[in-house]
Design a protein around this motif. Structure first.
Motif, PDB file in Angstrom:
ATOM      1  N   THR A   1      -0.039  -1.421  -7.621  1.00 52.24           N
ATOM      2  CA  THR A   1       1.020  -1.158  -6.645  1.00 52.24           C
ATOM      3  C   THR A   1       0.369  -1.064  -5.267  1.00 52.24           C
ATOM      4  O   THR A   1      -0.017   0.002  -4.800  1.00 52.24           O
ATOM      5  N   GLY A   2       0.290  -2.218  -4.613  1.00 52.42           N
ATOM      6  CA  GLY A   2      -0.457  -2.301  -3.362  1.00 52.42           C
ATOM      7  C   GLY A   2       0.093  -1.442  -2.261  1.00 52.42           C
ATOM      8  O   GLY A   2      -0.667  -0.834  -1.480  1.00 52.42           O
ATOM      9  N   ASP A   3       1.422  -1.334  -2.158  1.00 56.52           N
ATOM     10  CA  ASP A   3       2.002  -0.525  -1.090  1.00 56.52           C
ATOM     11  C   ASP A   3       1.745   0.954  -1.302  1.00 56.52           C
ATOM     12  O   ASP A   3       1.605   1.715  -0.357  1.00 56.52           O
ATOM     13  N   ARG A   4       1.641   1.386  -2.554  1.00 60.86           N
ATOM     14  CA  ARG A   4       1.469   2.805  -2.844  1.00 60.86           C
ATOM     15  C   ARG A   4       0.000   3.230  -2.822  1.00 60.86           C
ATOM     16  O   ARG A   4      -0.300   4.412  -2.719  1.00 60.86           O
ATOM     17  N   LEU A   5      -0.897   2.269  -2.917  1.00 60.38           N
ATOM     18  CA  LEU A   5      -2.320   2.563  -2.768  1.00 60.38           C
ATOM     19  C   LEU A   5      -2.764   2.419  -1.322  1.00 60.38           C
ATOM     20  O   LEU A   5      -3.484   3.278  -0.794  1.00 60.38           O
ATOM     21  N   HIS A   6      -2.345   1.339  -0.663  1.00 58.17           N
ATOM     22  CA  HIS A   6      -2.836   1.027   0.683  1.00 58.17           C
ATOM     23  C   HIS A   6      -1.887   1.443   1.797  1.00 58.17           C
ATOM     24  O   HIS A   6      -2.271   1.389   2.971  1.00 58.17           O
ATOM     25  N   GLY A   7      -0.663   1.833   1.455  1.00 61.54           N
ATOM     26  CA  GLY A   7       0.271   2.266   2.483  1.00 61.54           C
ATOM     27  C   GLY A   7       1.193   1.163   2.960  1.00 61.54           C
ATOM     28  O   GLY A   7       1.007  -0.019   2.654  1.00 61.54           O
ATOM     29  N   ALA A   8       2.199   1.566   3.726  1.00 58.68           N
ATOM     30  CA  ALA A   8       3.181   0.613   4.239  1.00 58.68           C
ATOM     31  C   ALA A   8       2.509  -0.376   5.176  1.00 58.68           C
ATOM     32  O   ALA A   8       1.718   0.015   6.039  1.00 58.68           O
ATOM     33  N   PRO A   9       2.807  -1.658   5.040  1.00 55.09           N
ATOM     34  CA  PRO A   9       2.160  -2.667   5.889  1.00 55.09           C
ATOM     35  C   PRO A   9       2.356  -2.421   7.380  1.00 55.09           C
ATOM     36  O   PRO A   9       1.456  -2.702   8.176  1.00 55.09           O
ATOM     37  N   ALA A  10       3.514  -1.895   7.766  1.00 58.37           N
ATOM     38  CA  ALA A  10       3.757  -1.650   9.191  1.00 58.37           C
ATOM     39  C   ALA A  10       2.817  -0.589   9.744  1.00 58.37           C
ATOM     40  O   ALA A  10       2.417  -0.636  10.907  1.00 58.37           O
ATOM     41  N   GLN A  11       2.446   0.393   8.907  1.00 60.38           N
ATOM     42  CA  GLN A  11       1.553   1.464   9.346  1.00 60.38           C
ATOM     43  C   GLN A  11       0.081   1.103   9.183  1.00 60.38           C
ATOM     44  O   GLN A  11      -0.765   1.580   9.945  1.00 60.38           O
TER      45      GLN A  11
END
Length: 493
Positions: free
Chosen positions: A259-269
């Motif tokens: 889950t890339g967004d939950r490991l690395h964070g929101a792309p906008a941030q």
């Protein structure tokens, strides 16, 4: 947030995401000038699918190879289970209830899990039509269901006396289910989580080292893991050293999805993260309790709950969603091109509540009747207007209409350009549907007055090619291209 049709997210100005995309291409607009300044050639249908609906575009990227199972599966079971399940007040009761951590940890002496049967869990999930499972190996409270290296607050060293994740993996494999493991980066056993990272750099490093060691253990001790599912990235964000965690997974489980967004964070941030740049294979995105696709073009899922509010077991929450409500969630997620990861919270002893079992049985009856419209399909809500009847999925040359709002003996819809070879009512071989067409309008005749399926009736529309919209079909009030001029002739009819 309510789960409704198109799920456009609001941007900083309050406009929907598709509106923001359109304006960024056409220039800014004011109330007095926008008709003259907005370019009237709208975003193309294919581009809109990539930007807003995602379904067709994303699935085509992962139909083959080690990650193909995720898009084929479509429906998964999420399980939140831990010490908090003994209290029956949700998974965050330690913090939200302001319980004393020293007393809370004593629950580990009572957490014997006498009725935990991972094989039964996996069988129930499979029989409900779910095709993968994700279990919380550690939630924010710090208790580990697995053998956490050098950590006392874990199942093998407390009352269970055994590795509960090992049993879970064995149960999933016996049922032929891909294995997903949830892991929270947060750990409320460490005061530095609350003191701030600068208060005790040494403790912070011990916490980060523990997390990396845990991920390494989870990826080393149980054979093939199909999905690593992360949570709790806030408030330390990149201090967890997520790229290193990513590297560990890829070293030990090269075919594991993350889950890339939950490991690395929101792309906008975090625009420079590997996930935001989509520079590594196997990422998925997961939207929590709302159907909003990531801006990164990867396969995605929506995670939802079977009760009213909490993910962990709540003893006195009697607002279990009905099977029909859960089927609606499935329809809406699949229609938008997402998987549905539906959560259940077992009781502290490891057994599923009776109401949850009944939900699973109802889901199983529906998915068995309608499997053709679920597994391996792509979301088709971006094709043309669907809100007046329900949702849509598609596979090859067949469009599936998930009809929530039955119209009786005659069913009308418009916006499909294809010639129709035939229409079938899934699960009912005794109904012969006739097709009447007048211009852009389609009527399906010979249907019963009452819906054949009391939950959602699915009409399989077999077309003369891949389903496509009429020229005006992609325009609608909500969820598609927007140009009021396409209705100029209609409004005068």
């Amino acid at each position: 947030m309510s789960l409704r049709g198109c799920r456009q997210s609001a941007g900083p100005t309050g406009m929907s995401s598709s509106r923001l995309i359109h304006m960024s291409r056409c220039g800014s607009a004011t109330a007095s000038s926008w008709p003259d300044r907005v370019r009237w050639s709208p975003i193309s249908h294919s581009e809109r699918i990539r930007l807003d609906s995602w379904g067709v575009h994303r699935v085509s990227e992962t139909k083959t190879g080690p990650y193909a199972w995720f898009n084929e599966a479509k429906f998964g079971m999420f399980v939140h289970w831990g010490l908090y399940s003994l209290l029956g007040i949700g998974e965050q009761v330690l913090l939200r209830g302001r319980l004393k951590p020293s007393e809370y940890r004593r629950l580990a002496e009572r957490f014997t899990a006498p009725n935990y049967d991972a094989h039964e869990w996996a069988r129930m999930a499979r029989d409900a039509g779910m095709r993968y499972v994700v279990l919380t190996s550690k939630h924010h409270d710090g208790y580990c269901l697995f053998d956490s290296p050098g950590w006392e607050l874990c199942a093998p060293r407390t009352a269970p006396g055994r590795d509960l994740v090992a049993e879970y993996v064995e149960g999933c494999r016996a049922a032929g289910m891909p294995v997903g493991i949830y892991y929270s980066l947060q750990d409320w056993s460490f005061p530095v989580m609350f003191d701030g990272p600068d208060a005790d750099p040494g403790e912070l490093q011990r916490l980060v080292r523990k997390i990396h060691d845990d991920v390494r253990a989870l990826c080393s001790n149980y054979g093939k893991i199909d999905l690593m599912w992360f949570d709790g990235r806030w408030p330390l964000h990149d201090l967890w050293r997520p790229v290193e965690i990513d590297d560990i997974i890829r070293e030990l489980q090269p075919e594991c999805m993350i889950t890339g967004d939950r490991l690395h964070g929101a792309p906008a941030q975090f625009p420079d993260s590997p996930f935001a740049r989509n520079e590594r294979p196997g990422y998925i995105a997961s939207s929590e309790r709302r159907i909003v696709a990531s801006t990164v073009p990867v396969p995605w899922e929506v995670c939802e709950i079977n009760q009213h509010r909490w993910w962990g077991y709540v003893k006195h929450d009697h607002h279990y969603k009905t099977a029909t409500e859960l089927i609606y969630l499935l329809a809406e997620a699949l229609g938008q091109g997402a998987n549905l990861l539906l959560n259940f919270g077992p009781m502290g002893d490891g057994a599923f509540p009776q109401r949850a079992r009944e939900q699973l049985e109802g889901l199983g009856r529906f998915t068995e009747r309608n499997a053709e419209a679920i597994y391996g399909c792509t979301g088709a809500n971006g094709l043309f207007e669907y809100l007046t009847f329900g949702d849509m999925t598609m596979r090859d040359e067949t469009l599936y209409l998930w009809v929530k709002y039955w119209q009786g003996e005659s069913f009308h819809f418009a916006g499909l350009a294809n010639e129709i070879r035939g229409v079938r009512v899934l699960g009912r071989h005794d109904i012969e549907v006739t097709i009447e067409r007048g211009g852009d309008h389609i009527w399906l005749r010979g249907l019963p007055e009452l819906p054949p399926d009391p939950d959602i009736t699915i009409l399989a529309v077999d077309c003369d090619g891949e389903p496509r919209a009429t020229e005006w079909g992609r325009y609608r009030l909500h969820g598609g291209d927007y140009d009021m001029r396409v209705w100029r002739e209609w409004v005068r009819s």
